[in-house]
Enzyme design. Structure first.
Site, mmCIF file in Angstrom:
data_model
loop_
_atom_site.group_PDB
_atom_site.id
_atom_site.type_symbol
_atom_site.label_atom_id
_atom_site.label_comp_id
_atom_site.label_asym_id
_atom_site.label_seq_id
_atom_site.Cartn_x
_atom_site.Cartn_y
_atom_site.Cartn_z
ATOM 1 C CD GLU A 1 -2.944 -1.157 0.426
ATOM 2 O OE1 GLU A 1 -3.230 -0.101 -0.177
ATOM 3 O OE2 GLU A 1 -3.534 -2.224 0.229
ATOM 4 C CB CYS B 1 -1.992 7.158 2.329
ATOM 5 S SG CYS B 1 -3.158 6.192 3.267
HETATM 6 P P1 NAD Z 1 8.465 4.835 4.360
HETATM 7 O O1 NAD Z 1 8.305 4.164 3.032
HETATM 8 O O2 NAD Z 1 9.584 5.776 4.524
HETATM 9 O O3 NAD Z 1 8.632 3.746 5.522
HETATM 10 C C1 NAD Z 1 7.700 2.714 5.711
HETATM 11 C C2 NAD Z 1 8.385 1.527 6.366
HETATM 12 O O4 NAD Z 1 9.347 0.997 5.464
HETATM 13 C C3 NAD Z 1 9.143 1.852 7.653
HETATM 14 O O5 NAD Z 1 8.950 0.812 8.584
HETATM 15 C C4 NAD Z 1 10.592 1.873 7.196
HETATM 16 O O6 NAD Z 1 11.501 1.548 8.221
HETATM 17 C C5 NAD Z 1 10.578 0.794 6.144
HETATM 18 N N1 NAD Z 1 11.673 0.871 5.153
HETATM 19 C C6 NAD Z 1 12.348 1.971 4.741
HETATM 20 N N2 NAD Z 1 13.257 1.630 3.808
HETATM 21 C C7 NAD Z 1 13.153 0.291 3.628
HETATM 22 C C8 NAD Z 1 13.803 -0.638 2.778
HETATM 23 N N3 NAD Z 1 14.763 -0.263 1.929
HETATM 24 N N4 NAD Z 1 13.433 -1.924 2.836
HETATM 25 C C9 NAD Z 1 12.452 -2.335 3.680
HETATM 26 N N5 NAD Z 1 11.798 -1.490 4.509
HETATM 27 C C10 NAD Z 1 12.140 -0.187 4.477
HETATM 28 O O7 NAD Z 1 7.040 5.522 4.639
HETATM 29 P P2 NAD Z 1 6.596 6.393 5.899
HETATM 30 O O8 NAD Z 1 7.295 7.713 5.831
HETATM 31 O O9 NAD Z 1 6.698 5.590 7.138
HETATM 32 O O10 NAD Z 1 5.030 6.597 5.602
HETATM 33 C C11 NAD Z 1 4.527 7.589 4.757
HETATM 34 C C12 NAD Z 1 4.135 7.013 3.406
HETATM 35 O O11 NAD Z 1 3.232 5.925 3.599
HETATM 36 C C13 NAD Z 1 3.383 7.997 2.526
HETATM 37 O O12 NAD Z 1 3.866 7.886 1.207
HETATM 38 C C14 NAD Z 1 1.934 7.528 2.610
HETATM 39 O O13 NAD Z 1 1.139 7.887 1.503
HETATM 40 C C15 NAD Z 1 2.115 6.056 2.721
HETATM 41 N N6 NAD Z 1 0.947 5.401 3.334
HETATM 42 C C16 NAD Z 1 0.100 4.689 2.540
HETATM 43 C C17 NAD Z 1 -1.033 4.092 3.068
HETATM 44 C C18 NAD Z 1 -1.982 3.302 2.199
HETATM 45 O O14 NAD Z 1 -2.855 2.608 2.749
HETATM 46 N N7 NAD Z 1 -1.864 3.357 0.890
HETATM 47 C C19 NAD Z 1 -1.303 4.227 4.437
HETATM 48 C C20 NAD Z 1 -0.415 4.956 5.229
HETATM 49 C C21 NAD Z 1 0.715 5.539 4.670
#
Ligand code: NAD
Length: 523
Positions: free
Chosen positions: A285, A319
């Site tokens: 997501e 999001c």
């Molecule tokens: P992010 O992608 O920076 O981090 C999300 C998770 O991924 C964290 O736990 C992080 O530690 C991990 N991560 C980071 N790099 C990684 C890698 N290389 N490999 C594996 N895991 C890794 O996102 P964020 O800043 O935590 O959240 C904000 C984003 O999430 C926004 O883009 C928002 O739109 C999206 N979001 C989407 C939904 C949905 O349902 N579509 C819901 C909530 C948030």
């Protein structure tokens, strides 16, 4: 299924109780009560590296210490889960579903404390924090109910002399990678979906909100998930997140977060390594750049209220948040002038204040990124409104840009902050066209009084969740299954009837029931 009701803060008793719990939680925080450590085989492990989690409303305030797992801890967790996976997968589905109901109950009993922690660690205002907790409870109850529905084997066709059965089995080991913006609901929803379907599961929470996730992890174990069916690994996403995504023992990855990380995970998970048993299933997501269309005949009172809430609630860090408004014809000037006026009255402040509507961003890095973007965009676009912020905390002012060029970065890139872009179009058809000219397709909204245009939106405004004549955030489990398509994600909607199937592998067994032969010695 009955959704958990939000707390009614207009009732003085509810407000007082909530305030009291915030104060009690603050005392515990100041006494160093909360911490996050890896949980492997049910044991809490302190590790060589720790970070301090802080309050985004007041970065001088520490919430708790977070011990980061490293790759060795990942290997230990995987070993423990490999040992426990079979027994968990063979635990009757009804028992697993009952454990989810106990997790829900565990969160109900600590409901206000969980909200208080969300207020402090994730910086969410009161109502948003309470919404996060009830959504987490709803996920448990709904997925328990869904598992009961999916568990029985069913006969595909009644054919004489042949039994044909279709049923679901767990995929194996599940990896959950969560964001910080719904610090309880999202990690909880993804984790319990993986667990109830019988997968031994690792939860890797977001770095910024590891303390809340640690309390959730404790509730999971207390509810009866066996110690070798669940592991909690706080840590750096680029380090252990990437390591686990690559690992041959992982069978299903459930990620919510940014588009960049999501696409990277999808790519890496598709590379099959020697010794790997399964092609990894990825549920991702990702982001959004959601548009609301305000039709020429829209009720502007409703449209202003709906857009304001959708754009600035939780400081735009959802999001599903509205970041683009497309206004048709003569509605443009009155809408823009009214929303800028209304924005003057929204309360920007620390999350603990009950009146706060716009809270701080999650961390310093996000604050600086957004402040720089606003500075850059204001040279190219008309910044019609810029709010004010407290001096302390990771605040950015709510901003409204008008007459925005729809080919610009401001119009097209996700900012994840209280920054709204408005543009004018001539017709409702053109508005839909502009709304859909985005890489994302998560949520969308329409304010209109025209049945013809509403019908057109039903047909053509293809986003994951379309809302008509209301705000576009706040999807409720089961009532509004949630999720997007295109660059907003791959996978079925969370809180919907197709979600659990993603964590399961269907099997068919056919048995010839006619020609069994005669084995008198077995009778
Ligand atoms: P992010 O992608 O920076 O981090 C999300 C998770 O991924 C964290 O736990 C992080 O530690 C991990 N991560 C980071 N790099 C990684 C890698 N290389 N490999 C594996 N895991 C890794 O996102 P964020 O800043 O935590 O959240 C904000 C984003 O999430 C926004 O883009 C928002 O739109 C999206 N979001 C989407 C939904 C949905 O349902 N579509 C819901 C909530 C948030």
């Amino acid at each position: 299924m009955k959704n958990e009701s939000p707390l009614d803060f207009t009732i003085a008793h509810n407000r007082d109780e909530f305030q009291k719990t915030i104060e009690e939680t603050n005392v515990r925080i100041s006494q160093g009560h909360y911490k996050a450590t890896p949980l492997i085989g049910g044991k809490a492990i302190t590790t060589p590296h720790s970070e301090i989690s802080i309050d985004p409303s007041d970065p001088d305030q520490q919430i708790g210490e977070v011990w980061y797992a490293n790759k060795e801890h990942c290997d230990q967790a995987l070993k423990s889960l490999r040992e426990g996976a079979e027994s968990w997968s063979e635990t009757p589905a009804a028992e697993r579903a009952d454990i989810l109901r106990k997790i829900a109950q565990g969160m109900r009993e600590r409901r206000n404390e969980l909200s208080a922690l969300i207020i402090r660690e994730a910086g969410k205002p009161w109502k948003e924090a309470d919404g996060d907790v009830i959504e987490a409870i709803d996920f448990c109850d709904y997925y328990a109910h869904e598992m009961d529905r999916l568990a029985p084997k069913h006969q595909t066709m009644d054919v004489m002399g042949e039994g044909n059965y279709y049923f679901y089995e767990p995929r194996g080991l599940g990896l959950i990678i969560a964001p910080w913006n719904f610090p309880l609901a999202i990690p909880c929803g993804m984790t319990v979906a993986s667990l109830v379907t019988g997968n031994a599961t690792i939860l890797k929470p977001a770095e910024q909100t590891s303390i809340i996730a640690a309390v959730f992890a404790q509730i999971v174990l207390e509810a009866g998930v066996p110690a070798n069916a669940f592991a909690f690994l706080p840590g750096d996403g680029e380090d252990i997140g990437a390591y686990l995504v690559d690992h041959i023992d992982i069978d299903v990855i459930c990620f919510t977060g940014s588009k960049g990380v999501g696409l990277d995970i999808i790519r890496k998970a598709s590379e099959v390594k020697p010794g790997q048993r399964n092609v990894k299933k990825v549920i991702a997501e990702m982001g959004g750049k959601n548009a609301v269309i305000v039709d020429e005949d829209a009720d502007l009172d409703e449209a202003v209220k709906g857009v304001l809430y959708s754009a600035f609630g939780h400081a735009g860090q959802k999001c599903s948040a509205c970041s683009r408004v497309i206004i048709v014809g003569d509605a443009y000037e009155p809408f823009v002038s009214r929303i800028c006026d209304a924005a003057k009255d929204i309360a920007v402040g620390p999350s603990q204040n009950p009146e706060t509507f716009v809270n701080p961003l999650i961390d310093f890095e996000s604050q600086q990124r957004v402040l720089n973007l606003v500075d850059e965009y204001k040279n190219e676009h008309n910044l019609a409104f810029r709010g004010t912020t407290p001096h302390k905390g990771y605040f950015v002012p709510p901003c409204i840009f008008t007459d925005v060029d729809t080919t610009s970065a401001l119009w097209n890139e996700e900012i994840f902050a209280p920054v709204l872009a408005c543009c004018k179009v001539s017709t409702f058809e053109e508005a839909i066209h502009v709304a859909l000219k985005s890489q994302y397709a998560l949520t969308g909204g329409v304010f209109s009084r025209s049945p013809k245009n509403i019908e057109l939106a039903w047909k053509k405004f293809r986003v994951g969740n379309l809302y008509i004549n209301r705000s576009i955030t706040g999807a409720i489990v089961c009532r509004q299954p949630f999720g997007g398509s295109r660059m907003s994600g791959v996978g079925s909607k969370a809180g919907g009837p197709d979600y659990l199937i993603q964590f399961l592998e269907p099997r068919t067994v056919t048995e010839n029931t006619m020609r069994r032969g005669f084995t008198p010695e077995l009778i």
